[in-house]
Enzyme design. Structure first.
Site, mmCIF file in Angstrom:
data_model
loop_
_atom_site.group_PDB
_atom_site.id
_atom_site.type_symbol
_atom_site.label_atom_id
_atom_site.label_comp_id
_atom_site.label_asym_id
_atom_site.label_seq_id
_atom_site.Cartn_x
_atom_site.Cartn_y
_atom_site.Cartn_z
ATOM 1 N N LYS A 177 0.855 -1.188 0.000
ATOM 2 C CA LYS A 177 0.000 0.000 0.000
ATOM 3 C C LYS A 177 0.887 1.232 0.000
ATOM 4 O O LYS A 177 1.593 1.499 0.963
ATOM 5 C CB LYS A 177 -0.930 0.025 1.202
ATOM 6 C CG LYS A 177 -1.853 1.241 1.207
ATOM 7 C CD LYS A 177 -2.537 1.444 2.539
ATOM 8 C CE LYS A 177 -3.285 2.760 2.583
ATOM 9 N NZ LYS A 177 -2.406 3.942 2.399
ATOM 10 N N GLU A 252 7.528 -0.267 12.749
ATOM 11 C CA GLU A 252 8.604 0.730 12.821
ATOM 12 C C GLU A 252 7.918 2.069 12.946
ATOM 13 O O GLU A 252 7.363 2.596 11.993
ATOM 14 C CB GLU A 252 9.481 0.644 11.575
ATOM 15 C CG GLU A 252 10.847 1.296 11.763
ATOM 16 C CD GLU A 252 10.859 2.755 11.352
ATOM 17 O OE1 GLU A 252 10.685 3.611 12.249
ATOM 18 O OE2 GLU A 252 11.018 3.030 10.161
ATOM 19 N N CYS A 286 12.589 9.388 10.511
ATOM 20 C CA CYS A 286 12.164 8.872 11.814
ATOM 21 C C CYS A 286 13.344 8.616 12.740
ATOM 22 O O CYS A 286 13.235 8.765 13.954
ATOM 23 C CB CYS A 286 11.330 7.610 11.641
ATOM 24 S SG CYS A 286 12.146 6.313 10.685
ATOM 25 N N GLU A 382 7.917 13.667 18.771
ATOM 26 C CA GLU A 382 8.463 13.648 17.419
ATOM 27 C C GLU A 382 7.870 14.803 16.616
ATOM 28 O O GLU A 382 6.652 14.895 16.448
ATOM 29 C CB GLU A 382 8.155 12.321 16.731
ATOM 30 C CG GLU A 382 8.786 12.202 15.363
ATOM 31 C CD GLU A 382 8.563 10.839 14.732
ATOM 32 O OE1 GLU A 382 9.523 10.258 14.207
ATOM 33 O OE2 GLU A 382 7.404 10.362 14.761
#
Length: 479
Positions: A177, A252, A286, A382
């Site tokens: 996807k 992840e 990330c 984050e």
């Protein structure tokens, strides 16, 4: 300007449009203009991809093939990826905003991933267990079935490659996807897979939103495994859905990675790491360094060097191979700006940046805050933008406490030439990967994954093969 019709989805060995010819506008974040259209899959296309993947797996075309057959297929995919490197890299640059060099490098890294796991296809072995005379006991590895892989918009091609390749190497079928913000680069991966002669249904590449179509895929009981890279919130929802069907997952998720500069740190290496992981791709990495923890004796020097770095970097479109490129969308830039508002409200010491360049597109200044309290949201959450918080420390123990002081545990860095200190810190840092005097391991052979809210499971490296295989024990008593 859009120069062609809509890029299509790849399902059951065919390139297909979306239901009712629905399309998605793909924006160039450097200009805020539409650069491409991509077919948008609905529930019907998703269901077809699932059916084709199950049929391909059941047929045994890869799952029961000789490992050398899978090996040759992966090598051929790698070769085809290199053929589309320039065209695909250009479109990835335009849709994601990253530098053209970085976009082309993604295709090179993707090719390397297929070659690496192609080389492992005939080396995923079981073992023999000695039970004494009259007994034979051994294990064999079998593929899981149909893997659903959901990849993010920041590095869609290279992240997809590492998981698709590992899944195919072990004989699984895959539904990939693509992210709705950056789907075009993965269209070129689909072209490479098709040109390499992948059996129909073994890989489908579809662009679907996270709404009904994405939900259809995640909750479909025919899915045997899910690999996800993205936010903690979405990961939590996928885990909940996977639990309903008892489906194994690899997660992840986010990061808030810290670099530690000891009193002997080579400051040029620290700045190179900031450039590579905090500024590159507009900080949308990330595992990037978003916190810099500096020994107090070098603290003022580090802040001065960061100020110089901010003055030296070029800001502009990825097509110009600029150092600081735009964020991927207006939504993402607005999100980063909210954190800068928090910094202003908390009266944090702004070293450089904090604004938006006067130009079209979704650009933002490289921003550095000093003396940031460990409890600040800017030190805990984050941000996913070119924002760095800098904090002083006096002892190794304090540095470890600061570095480990978030809910994340994806990466960490140590800058020192003293081996004893480096290894002492590496043992105590709660992170899936620890870098020394650099940032990012360059090899597909290096395992990658996180601790805590950064997720679980390991991608890249030989360890990733076991994400897509199950061990079966066979035991016989001989007469």
């Amino acid at each position: 300007m859009v120069t062609q019709g809509a890029y299509e989805n790849y399902v059951a060995g065919e390139f297909v449009t979306g239901e009712n010819d629905r399309t998605l506008e793909v924006e160039n974040p450097a200009t805020a203009e539409t650069v491409a259209l991509h077919a948008l899959a609905g529930a019907e296309t998703c269901a077809r991809a699932v059916e084709a993947g199950r049929a391909a797996f059941a047929s045994g075309v890869l799952s029961r093939a000789k490992p050398t057959v899978r090996m040759r297929l992966l090598f051929d995919i790698a070769a085809e990826l290199r053929k589309v490197k320039q065209e695909g890299g250009r479109m990835l640059c335009l849709e994601q905003g990253k530098s053209l060099k970085s976009a082309e490098d993604e295709f090179e890294k993707a090719a390397a991933a297929f070659e690496y796991y192609g080389g492992l296809a005939d080396k995923a072995e079981g073992r023999q267990i000695p039970l004494g005379d009259g007994m034979v006991d051994f294990t064999i590895l079998e593929p899981l079935g149909l893997s659903l892989q959901i990849v993010p918009w920041n590095f869609p091609v290279s992240i997809a490659a590492r998981s698709v390749a590992a899944a195919l190497a072990t004989g699984n079928s895959v539904i990939l996807k693509s992210p709705e913000i950056t789907p075009v680069g993965l269209h070129y991966m689909a072209r490479a897979i098709d040109a390499a002669g992948a059996p129909a249904g073994t890989v489908s590449v579809i662009c679907a939103t996270g709404g009904d179509a994405g939900r259809h895929l995640v909750t479909d009981p025919a899915i045997d495994q899910i690999t996800f890279t993205g936010s903690v919130a979405t990961g939590r929802w996928i885990l909940s859905a996977a639990a309903e069907n008892i489906v194994p997952t690899v997660m992840e998720l986010g990061g808030k990675s810290a670099g530690i500069a000891l009193d002997d740190a080579d400051m040029s290496k620290v700045m190179a790491a900031v450039r590579a992981s905090t500024i590159s791709n507009a900080g949308q990495i990330c595992s990037g360094m978003t916190r810099l923890i500096v020994h107090r004796s070098r603290y003022d020097e580090a802040l001065a060097e960061l100020g110089k770095l901010a003055e030296e970097i070029t800001v502009g479109p990825g097509m110009d191979n600029s150092v600081l490129t735009p964020l991927v969308s207006e939504t993402q830039r607005n999100r980063v700006q909210e954190y800068l508002s928090i910094g202003a409200n908390e009266k944090l010491d702004l070293v450089t940046g904090g604004g938006v360049p006067d130009r079209a597109g979704w650009f933002m200044d490289f921003t550095v805050y000093a003396d940031v309290p460990a409890t600040s949201r800017l030190a805990q959450e984050e941000i996913f933008g070119p924002v760095l918080v800098v904090m002083p420390f006096d002892t190794r123990e304090e540095a470890v406490e600061l570095a480990n002081g978030t809910q994340y545990g994806l990466a960490a860095g140590i800058f020192t030439d003293r081996l004893n200190d480096a290894l002492w810190l590496a043992q105590r840092l709660r992170a899936g990967q620890v870098y020394g005097n650099l940032w990012h391991a360059a090899s597909i052979a290096s395992p990658f994954g996180g601790f805590g809210r950064s997720g679980f499971g390991r991608e890249r490296g030989a360890e990733a093969v076991m994400n897509y295989a199950k061990s079966k024990n066979v035991c016989f008593a001989l007469s």
